[in-house]
Design an enzyme around this catalytic site. Structure first.
Site, PDB file in Angstrom:
ATOM      1  N   CYS A  79       1.018  -1.308  -0.065  1.00 58.14           N
ATOM      2  CA  CYS A  79       0.171  -0.077  -0.462  1.00 58.14           C
ATOM      3  C   CYS A  79       1.156   1.381  -0.361  1.00 58.14           C
ATOM      4  O   CYS A  79       1.652   1.168   0.814  1.00 58.14           O
ATOM      5  CB  CYS A  79      -0.835  -0.282   1.682  1.00 58.14           C
ATOM      6  SG  CYS A  79      -1.700   1.207   1.526  1.00 58.14           S
ATOM      7  N   TRP A  92      -8.128  -7.137   4.157  1.00 55.02           N
ATOM      8  CA  TRP A  92      -6.397  -7.436   4.955  1.00 55.02           C
ATOM      9  C   TRP A  92      -5.923  -8.154   5.648  1.00 55.02           C
ATOM     10  O   TRP A  92      -7.007  -7.793   7.026  1.00 55.02           O
ATOM     11  CB  TRP A  92      -5.794  -5.962   5.540  1.00 55.02           C
ATOM     12  CG  TRP A  92      -5.966  -4.687   4.095  1.00 55.02           C
ATOM     13  CD1 TRP A  92      -6.875  -3.581   4.102  1.00 55.02           C
ATOM     14  CD2 TRP A  92      -4.795  -4.842   3.360  1.00 55.02           C
ATOM     15  NE1 TRP A  92      -6.210  -2.661   3.033  1.00 55.02           N
ATOM     16  CE2 TRP A  92      -4.997  -3.879   2.457  1.00 55.02           C
ATOM     17  CE3 TRP A  92      -4.017  -5.680   3.129  1.00 55.02           C
ATOM     18  CZ2 TRP A  92      -4.266  -3.504   1.485  1.00 55.02           C
ATOM     19  CZ3 TRP A  92      -3.342  -5.355   1.683  1.00 55.02           C
ATOM     20  CH2 TRP A  92      -3.575  -4.596   0.922  1.00 55.02           C
ATOM     21  N   GLU A 121      -5.723   9.056   8.038  1.00 49.19           N
ATOM     22  CA  GLU A 121      -5.285   9.237   7.309  1.00 49.19           C
ATOM     23  C   GLU A 121      -3.970   9.758   7.384  1.00 49.19           C
ATOM     24  O   GLU A 121      -3.161   9.988   7.603  1.00 49.19           O
ATOM     25  CB  GLU A 121      -5.847  10.631   7.188  1.00 49.19           C
ATOM     26  CG  GLU A 121      -5.951  11.245   5.688  1.00 49.19           C
ATOM     27  CD  GLU A 121      -5.468  10.421   4.677  1.00 49.19           C
ATOM     28  OE1 GLU A 121      -4.143  10.644   4.204  1.00 49.19           O
ATOM     29  OE2 GLU A 121      -6.871  10.298   4.645  1.00 49.19           O
ATOM     30  N   SER A 122      -3.398   8.883   5.979  1.00 52.89           N
ATOM     31  CA  SER A 122      -1.599   8.773   6.153  1.00 52.89           C
ATOM     32  C   SER A 122      -1.219   9.953   6.129  1.00 52.89           C
ATOM     33  O   SER A 122      -0.248  10.513   6.435  1.00 52.89           O
ATOM     34  CB  SER A 122      -0.880   7.742   5.190  1.00 52.89           C
ATOM     35  OG  SER A 122      -1.359   8.558   3.661  1.00 52.89           O
ATOM     36  N   TYR A 154      -4.036   5.587  -9.576  1.00 53.04           N
ATOM     37  CA  TYR A 154      -5.697   4.824  -9.525  1.00 53.04           C
ATOM     38  C   TYR A 154      -6.308   4.728 -10.470  1.00 53.04           C
ATOM     39  O   TYR A 154      -6.956   4.146 -10.704  1.00 53.04           O
ATOM     40  CB  TYR A 154      -5.602   4.069  -7.717  1.00 53.04           C
ATOM     41  CG  TYR A 154      -4.983   3.877  -7.260  1.00 53.04           C
ATOM     42  CD1 TYR A 154      -3.763   4.121  -6.569  1.00 53.04           C
ATOM     43  CD2 TYR A 154      -4.600   2.564  -6.283  1.00 53.04           C
ATOM     44  CE1 TYR A 154      -2.908   3.695  -5.494  1.00 53.04           C
ATOM     45  CE2 TYR A 154      -4.092   2.185  -5.641  1.00 53.04           C
ATOM     46  CZ  TYR A 154      -3.009   2.232  -5.232  1.00 53.04           C
ATOM     47  OH  TYR A 154      -2.262   1.224  -4.363  1.00 53.04           O
TER      48      TYR A 154
HETATM   49  N1  LIG Z   1      -6.002   7.789   2.529  1.00 53.66           N
HETATM   50  C1  LIG Z   1      -6.271   7.293   3.110  1.00 53.66           C
HETATM   51  C2  LIG Z   1      -6.036   6.292   2.230  1.00 53.66           C
HETATM   52  C3  LIG Z   1      -6.030   4.247   2.732  1.00 53.66           C
HETATM   53  C4  LIG Z   1      -6.401   3.689   1.406  1.00 53.66           C
HETATM   54  O1  LIG Z   1      -7.435   3.557   0.963  1.00 53.66           O
HETATM   55  N2  LIG Z   1      -5.850   2.297   2.029  1.00 53.66           N
HETATM   56  C5  LIG Z   1      -5.991   1.532   1.038  1.00 53.66           C
HETATM   57  C6  LIG Z   1      -4.562   0.615   0.949  1.00 53.66           C
HETATM   58  S1  LIG Z   1      -4.031   0.735  -0.914  1.00 53.66           S
HETATM   59  C7  LIG Z   1      -7.261   0.199   1.405  1.00 53.66           C
HETATM   60  O2  LIG Z   1      -7.040  -0.225   2.491  1.00 53.66           O
HETATM   61  N3  LIG Z   1      -8.638   0.500   0.704  1.00 53.66           N
HETATM   62  C8  LIG Z   1      -9.067  -0.151   1.881  1.00 53.66           C
HETATM   63  C9  LIG Z   1     -10.132  -0.175   2.939  1.00 53.66           C
HETATM   64  O3  LIG Z   1     -10.563   1.095   2.130  1.00 53.66           O
HETATM   65  O4  LIG Z   1     -10.905  -1.012   3.120  1.00 53.66           O
HETATM   66  C10 LIG Z   1      -4.649   7.719   3.304  1.00 53.66           C
HETATM   67  O5  LIG Z   1      -3.715   8.156   2.711  1.00 53.66           O
HETATM   68  O6  LIG Z   1      -4.360   6.864   4.245  1.00 53.66           O
END
Ligand SMILES: N[C@@H](CCC(=O)N[C@@H](CS)C(=O)NCC(=O)O)C(=O)O
Length: 343
Positions: free
Chosen positions: A57, A97, A157-158, A211
């Protein structure tokens, strides 16, 4: 019409998200946990916080980069999910996950040494979803910044997690002195404005742009994201070429560089194929290539991720579990990142 209320450096507009998705656009959701590390509820204390990530990720990669570059590896513990999510056969359903170090990667035919169980909650959850469910939330994404003291999620939120770790690094017990540690977001009005502007450009057209191209199911939507992605790479190449600067804003590594790295690191070995971003390789941009190798050489960067996890995660299930092995020339990856002289 851009949605002014949205901070474009953090998330995309959610306006008509459903109908845009049905028209083949990839619209990323918004993170729901946005508490602040360092306030009275979540005071900054060494050893109190934990991160749940997956190495494939790119958003998690921002957070593992910050943890290493800020010298917080001893202060903030880490769990790593298997790069492939649960599949259809799984009783809990697909696309979740899981923290299961016993799973075998088809790429290597072996388990992945970096994967862990859940060691943060004390409840040995298998799924990230269970960590959210414990707080009545239906979310399931990574990264997660977790408070081991109260058993609560602080933030998912990263963009905010890296900023808070930077602000609280010394109080959190960084092993680096202030002089040794990069300040990713220095207190300098003009520089912050430049970083903010770069963050918005790079998030919408590169980080999330990849993406919007690769996960789109409409040719025109894909073509637009493809064009924006490579236009922006050309802009960044020109930016680095102007005065041979070392980093995006000059001779200091900042948050803007940290946020660009996860996407360019994945471009040649993953996105070129998986996201259909095959106009060019980063190797075809001399200044961006040398920048990529320069950042990769910074202590803590190479250890912050694994291309094996990226390859397994991006190509696993959606490519019949057969993971492409290339590119091999002029060098295989990530070894190529030790060779700025290739350009
Ligand atoms: N805006 C969030 C995005 C996090 C995100 O979309 N992570 C993905 C993995 S690349 C995820 O876990 N998506 C699956 C989900 O939302 O269940 C950040 O930047 O932390």
């Amino acid at each position: 019409m851009p949605d002014k209320s949205v901070d474009a450096s953090v998330q995309e507009s959610q306006t008509d998200a459903q109908s845009r998705r049905s028209r083949g656009e990839f619209v990323r959701g918004v993170s729901g946990f946005r508490h602040v590390l360092g306030d009275e509820t979540f005071a900054a204390e060494p050893g109190r916080y934990h991160l749940f990530v997956a190495f494939n990720c790119p958003w998690c990669h921002r957070v593992t980069l910050a943890r290493n570059l800020l010298g917080l590896q001893d202060s903030i513990s880490l769990d790593v999910a298997f790069p492939g999510r649960t599949n259809e056969e799984d009783p809990v359903g697909p696309d979740l996950w899981e923290f299961n170090p016993g799973r075998v990667a088809t790429l290597t035919g072996k388990t992945l040494a970096e994967c862990t169980t859940d060691t943060g909650t004390g409840k040995s959850y298998r799924l990230a979803k269970q960590i959210y469910a414990a707080e009545g939330s239906n979310e399931g994404s990574v990264p997660i910044l977790y408070d081991k003291k109260t058993g609560r999620i602080v933030n998912n939120e990263s963009a905010e997690i890296i900023r808070m770790l930077n602000d609280q690094a010394s109080v959190l017990g960084s092993t680096l002195t202030d002089a040794e540690r990069w300040n990713l977001y220095p207190v300098d009005h003009a520089l912050r404005a430049e970083i903010d502007e770069l963050n918005s450009l790079i998030y919408t057209s590169i980080n999330n742009g990849a993406y919007k191209a690769g996960f789109s199911s409409d040719q025109a939507v894909y073509a637009a994201a493809f064009a924006t992605y490579f236009d922006t790479l050309a802009q960044l190449e020109a930016r680095l070429a102007t005065d041979q600067r070392l980093f995006l804003t000059g001779d200091r590594f900042t948050e803007a560089d940290l946020r660009l790295f996860p996407t360019l690191y994945r471009h040649d070995p993953v996105y070129y194929l998986r996201m259909k971003l095959n106009a060019a390789r980063i190797l075809d941009y001399p200044h961006l290539w040398r920048w990529l190798c320069r950042v990769y050489a910074i202590p803590g960067v190479a250890e912050s991720n694994s291309l094996e996890h990226c390859r397994q995660g991006y190509f696993g299930r959606s490519w019949n579990n057969v993971v492409p092995l290339g590119p091999m020339y002029p060098k295989p990856y990530p070894e190529a990142y030790h060779h700025p002289e290739l350009v």
